[in-house]
Design a protein around this motif. Structure first.
Motif, PDB file in Angstrom:
ATOM      1  N   PHE A 176       9.973  -8.548   2.096  1.00 48.76           N
ATOM      2  CA  PHE A 176      10.154  -7.944   0.549  1.00 48.76           C
ATOM      3  C   PHE A 176       8.589  -8.389  -0.050  1.00 48.76           C
ATOM      4  CE2 PHE A 176      10.720  -9.239  -3.860  1.00 48.76           C
ATOM      5  CZ  PHE A 176      11.337  -7.870  -4.312  1.00 48.76           C
ATOM      6  N   ILE A 177       8.049  -7.510  -0.356  1.00 48.67           N
ATOM      7  CA  ILE A 177       6.854  -7.894  -1.301  1.00 48.67           C
ATOM      8  C   ILE A 177       7.036  -8.283  -2.771  1.00 48.67           C
ATOM      9  CG2 ILE A 177       6.080  -5.547  -1.737  1.00 48.67           C
ATOM     10  CD1 ILE A 177       3.096  -6.344  -0.979  1.00 48.67           C
ATOM     11  N   ARG A 178       6.330  -9.251  -3.010  1.00 49.92           N
ATOM     12  CA  ARG A 178       6.754  -9.784  -4.585  1.00 49.92           C
ATOM     13  C   ARG A 178       5.693  -9.337  -5.544  1.00 49.92           C
ATOM     14  NH1 ARG A 178       7.155 -15.993  -3.484  1.00 49.92           N
ATOM     15  NH2 ARG A 178       7.723 -15.945  -5.639  1.00 49.92           N
ATOM     16  N   HIS A 179       5.311  -8.045  -5.584  1.00 48.81           N
ATOM     17  CA  HIS A 179       4.414  -7.422  -6.501  1.00 48.81           C
ATOM     18  C   HIS A 179       4.868  -5.794  -6.711  1.00 48.81           C
ATOM     19  CE1 HIS A 179       2.036 -10.794  -5.402  1.00 48.81           C
ATOM     20  NE2 HIS A 179       2.316 -10.779  -4.335  1.00 48.81           N
ATOM     21  N   THR A 180       4.224  -5.737  -8.101  1.00 40.73           N
ATOM     22  CA  THR A 180       4.601  -4.192  -8.439  1.00 40.73           C
ATOM     23  C   THR A 180       3.534  -3.240  -8.333  1.00 40.73           C
ATOM     24  OG1 THR A 180       3.972  -4.760 -10.973  1.00 40.73           O
ATOM     25  CG2 THR A 180       6.318  -5.158 -10.089  1.00 40.73           C
ATOM     26  N   SER A 181       2.448  -3.646  -7.841  1.00 40.48           N
ATOM     27  CA  SER A 181       1.290  -2.792  -7.475  1.00 40.48           C
ATOM     28  C   SER A 181       0.616  -2.634  -6.119  1.00 40.48           C
ATOM     29  CB  SER A 181       0.063  -3.114  -8.667  1.00 40.48           C
ATOM     30  OG  SER A 181      -0.326  -4.499  -8.419  1.00 40.48           O
ATOM     31  N   ALA A 182       1.532  -3.362  -5.241  1.00 39.05           N
ATOM     32  CA  ALA A 182       1.269  -3.050  -3.818  1.00 39.05           C
ATOM     33  C   ALA A 182       2.659  -2.749  -3.024  1.00 39.05           C
ATOM     34  CB  ALA A 182       0.814  -4.386  -3.253  1.00 39.05           C
ATOM     35  N   SER A 183       2.594  -2.441  -1.794  1.00 36.10           N
ATOM     36  CA  SER A 183       3.897  -2.029  -1.506  1.00 36.10           C
ATOM     37  C   SER A 183       3.743  -2.218   0.259  1.00 36.10           C
ATOM     38  CB  SER A 183       4.503  -0.530  -1.570  1.00 36.10           C
ATOM     39  OG  SER A 183       3.142   0.346  -0.973  1.00 36.10           O
ATOM     40  N   LEU A 184       4.850  -1.966   1.149  1.00 32.97           N
ATOM     41  CA  LEU A 184       5.058  -1.971   2.491  1.00 32.97           C
ATOM     42  C   LEU A 184       5.225  -0.843   3.084  1.00 32.97           C
ATOM     43  CD1 LEU A 184       7.469  -5.181   2.278  1.00 32.97           C
ATOM     44  CD2 LEU A 184       4.940  -5.197   2.891  1.00 32.97           C
ATOM     45  N   LEU A 185       4.664  -0.662   4.150  1.00 29.39           N
ATOM     46  CA  LEU A 185       4.856   0.543   5.023  1.00 29.39           C
ATOM     47  C   LEU A 185       5.012   0.086   6.663  1.00 29.39           C
ATOM     48  CD1 LEU A 185       2.600   3.499   3.526  1.00 29.39           C
ATOM     49  CD2 LEU A 185       5.007   3.240   3.320  1.00 29.39           C
ATOM     50  N   ILE A 186       5.982   0.863   7.268  1.00 25.82           N
ATOM     51  CA  ILE A 186       5.681   0.996   8.756  1.00 25.82           C
ATOM     52  C   ILE A 186       4.942   2.235   8.877  1.00 25.82           C
ATOM     53  CG2 ILE A 186       6.956   1.300  10.986  1.00 25.82           C
ATOM     54  CD1 ILE A 186       8.905  -0.829   9.766  1.00 25.82           C
ATOM     55  N   GLN A 187       3.898   2.316   9.765  1.00 23.48           N
ATOM     56  CA  GLN A 187       3.154   3.501   9.990  1.00 23.48           C
ATOM     57  C   GLN A 187       2.434   3.313  11.183  1.00 23.48           C
ATOM     58  OE1 GLN A 187       2.871   6.877   9.714  1.00 23.48           O
ATOM     59  NE2 GLN A 187       3.535   6.439   7.461  1.00 23.48           N
ATOM     60  N   GLU A 188       1.960   4.726  11.661  1.00 28.15           N
ATOM     61  CA  GLU A 188       1.115   5.016  12.852  1.00 28.15           C
ATOM     62  C   GLU A 188       0.079   3.958  12.939  1.00 28.15           C
ATOM     63  OE1 GLU A 188      -1.288   8.322  15.046  1.00 28.15           O
ATOM     64  OE2 GLU A 188       0.212   8.873  14.335  1.00 28.15           O
ATOM     65  N   ASN A 189      -0.388   3.454  14.140  1.00 25.78           N
ATOM     66  CA  ASN A 189      -1.373   2.425  14.370  1.00 25.78           C
ATOM     67  C   ASN A 189      -2.561   2.881  15.239  1.00 25.78           C
ATOM     68  OD1 ASN A 189      -0.261   2.335  17.063  1.00 25.78           O
ATOM     69  ND2 ASN A 189       0.408   0.091  16.623  1.00 25.78           N
ATOM     70  N   ALA A 190      -2.298   4.194  15.676  1.00 21.54           N
ATOM     71  CA  ALA A 190      -3.093   4.754  16.546  1.00 21.54           C
ATOM     72  C   ALA A 190      -4.361   5.560  16.143  1.00 21.54           C
ATOM     73  CB  ALA A 190      -2.388   5.892  17.612  1.00 21.54           C
ATOM     74  N   ASP A 191      -4.198   6.349  15.134  1.00 18.86           N
ATOM     75  CA  ASP A 191      -5.091   7.059  14.700  1.00 18.86           C
ATOM     76  C   ASP A 191      -5.650   6.753  13.202  1.00 18.86           C
ATOM     77  OD1 ASP A 191      -6.851   9.122  13.795  1.00 18.86           O
ATOM     78  OD2 ASP A 191      -5.732  10.824  14.410  1.00 18.86           O
ATOM     79  N   PRO A 192      -6.792   6.310  12.649  1.00 17.85           N
ATOM     80  CA  PRO A 192      -6.917   5.756  11.432  1.00 17.85           C
ATOM     81  C   PRO A 192      -7.053   7.055  10.685  1.00 17.85           C
ATOM     82  CG  PRO A 192      -8.707   5.014  13.171  1.00 17.85           C
ATOM     83  CD  PRO A 192      -7.823   6.042  13.974  1.00 17.85           C
ATOM     84  N   ALA A 193      -7.142   8.121  11.079  1.00 16.35           N
ATOM     85  CA  ALA A 193      -6.946   9.331  10.048  1.00 16.35           C
ATOM     86  C   ALA A 193      -5.602   9.305   9.320  1.00 16.35           C
ATOM     87  CB  ALA A 193      -7.245  10.567  10.564  1.00 16.35           C
ATOM     88  N   VAL A 194      -4.668   8.803  10.010  1.00 16.89           N
ATOM     89  CA  VAL A 194      -3.384   8.773   9.184  1.00 16.89           C
ATOM     90  C   VAL A 194      -3.477   8.046   7.881  1.00 16.89           C
ATOM     91  CG1 VAL A 194      -0.816   8.039   9.659  1.00 16.89           C
ATOM     92  CG2 VAL A 194      -1.909   9.387  11.465  1.00 16.89           C
ATOM     93  N   LEU A 195      -3.798   6.887   8.087  1.00 13.97           N
ATOM     94  CA  LEU A 195      -4.090   6.082   6.959  1.00 13.97           C
ATOM     95  C   LEU A 195      -4.917   6.709   5.758  1.00 13.97           C
ATOM     96  CD1 LEU A 195      -3.965   2.430   8.529  1.00 13.97           C
ATOM     97  CD2 LEU A 195      -1.985   3.927   7.811  1.00 13.97           C
ATOM     98  N   ASP A 196      -5.853   7.182   6.294  1.00 11.83           N
ATOM     99  CA  ASP A 196      -6.941   7.870   5.505  1.00 11.83           C
ATOM    100  C   ASP A 196      -6.147   8.918   4.553  1.00 11.83           C
ATOM    101  OD1 ASP A 196      -8.884   6.167   6.126  1.00 11.83           O
ATOM    102  OD2 ASP A 196      -9.774   7.734   7.494  1.00 11.83           O
ATOM    103  N   ASP A 197      -5.277   9.761   5.372  1.00  8.30           N
ATOM    104  CA  ASP A 197      -4.763  11.075   4.790  1.00  8.30           C
ATOM    105  C   ASP A 197      -3.586  10.572   3.798  1.00  8.30           C
ATOM    106  OD1 ASP A 197      -6.134  12.981   6.290  1.00  8.30           O
ATOM    107  OD2 ASP A 197      -4.849  13.192   7.480  1.00  8.30           O
ATOM    108  N   LEU A 198      -2.852   9.404   4.206  1.00  2.00           N
ATOM    109  CA  LEU A 198      -2.045   8.911   3.340  1.00  2.00           C
ATOM    110  C   LEU A 198      -2.551   8.333   1.967  1.00  2.00           C
ATOM    111  CD1 LEU A 198       0.193   6.835   5.665  1.00  2.00           C
ATOM    112  CD2 LEU A 198       1.159   8.723   4.433  1.00  2.00           C
ATOM    113  N   ARG A 199      -3.583   7.546   1.938  1.00  2.24           N
ATOM    114  CA  ARG A 199      -4.510   7.221   0.986  1.00  2.24           C
ATOM    115  C   ARG A 199      -4.790   8.380  -0.149  1.00  2.24           C
ATOM    116  NH1 ARG A 199      -7.326   3.453   2.873  1.00  2.24           N
ATOM    117  NH2 ARG A 199      -8.763   5.012   4.133  1.00  2.24           N
TER     118      ARG A 199
END
Length: 138
Positions: free
Chosen positions: A41-64
């Protein structure tokens, strides 16, 4: 049944994804259980948690980029007490997750081969974020 609880602090570098898989895996291993369920559980209202792909950094770029389109800084938000990134950060946190549940099987987190756990910082500057952890098992 046994349980373990703890707090893990994470330093973010501003908007983006901070991989916390190693810290969470280490903490769960130190609890010494073989089977169970880990809740984060993250104790903040302007950050969050995700389980996401770790292989291709483009996934995180596209999510952002997708989160930027869904909650732009120039959206005309009323709440801007802490700057133009404040309300978009709250919206992005509301669209993602504040808690995760991960099974513990055979003493290991049951993450898939391409999955990592990320703290998603939605603010522009770095922050110290805290995760509350609870492991219930045996």
């Amino acid at each position: 049944m046994r349980q373990a609880t703890g707090i893990v602090a994470v330093e973010t570098k501003g908007q983006g994804f901070t991989d916390v898989t190693h810290e969470i895996t280490r903490w769960a291993g130190e609890a010494g259980m073989r089977e169970g369920l880990l809740t984060l559980f993250i104790r903040h209202t302007s950050a969050s948690l995700l389980i996401q792909e770790n292989a291709d950094p483009a996934v995180l770029d596209d999510l952002r980029d997708a989160l930027d389109r869904l909650a732009p800084r120039d959206g005309g938000w009323r709440h801007d007490a802490e700057g133009p990134d404040d309300m978009p950060a709250h919206i992005r946190a509301a669209l993602t997750q504040t808690h995760l549940a991960i099974p513990l099987i055979g003493g290991r987190l049951a993450l898939g081969i391409w999955q990592d756990i990320y703290v998603v910082e939605h603010r522009d500057r770095s922050h110290r974020r805290e995760l509350a952890l609870h492991l219930l098992g045996e």
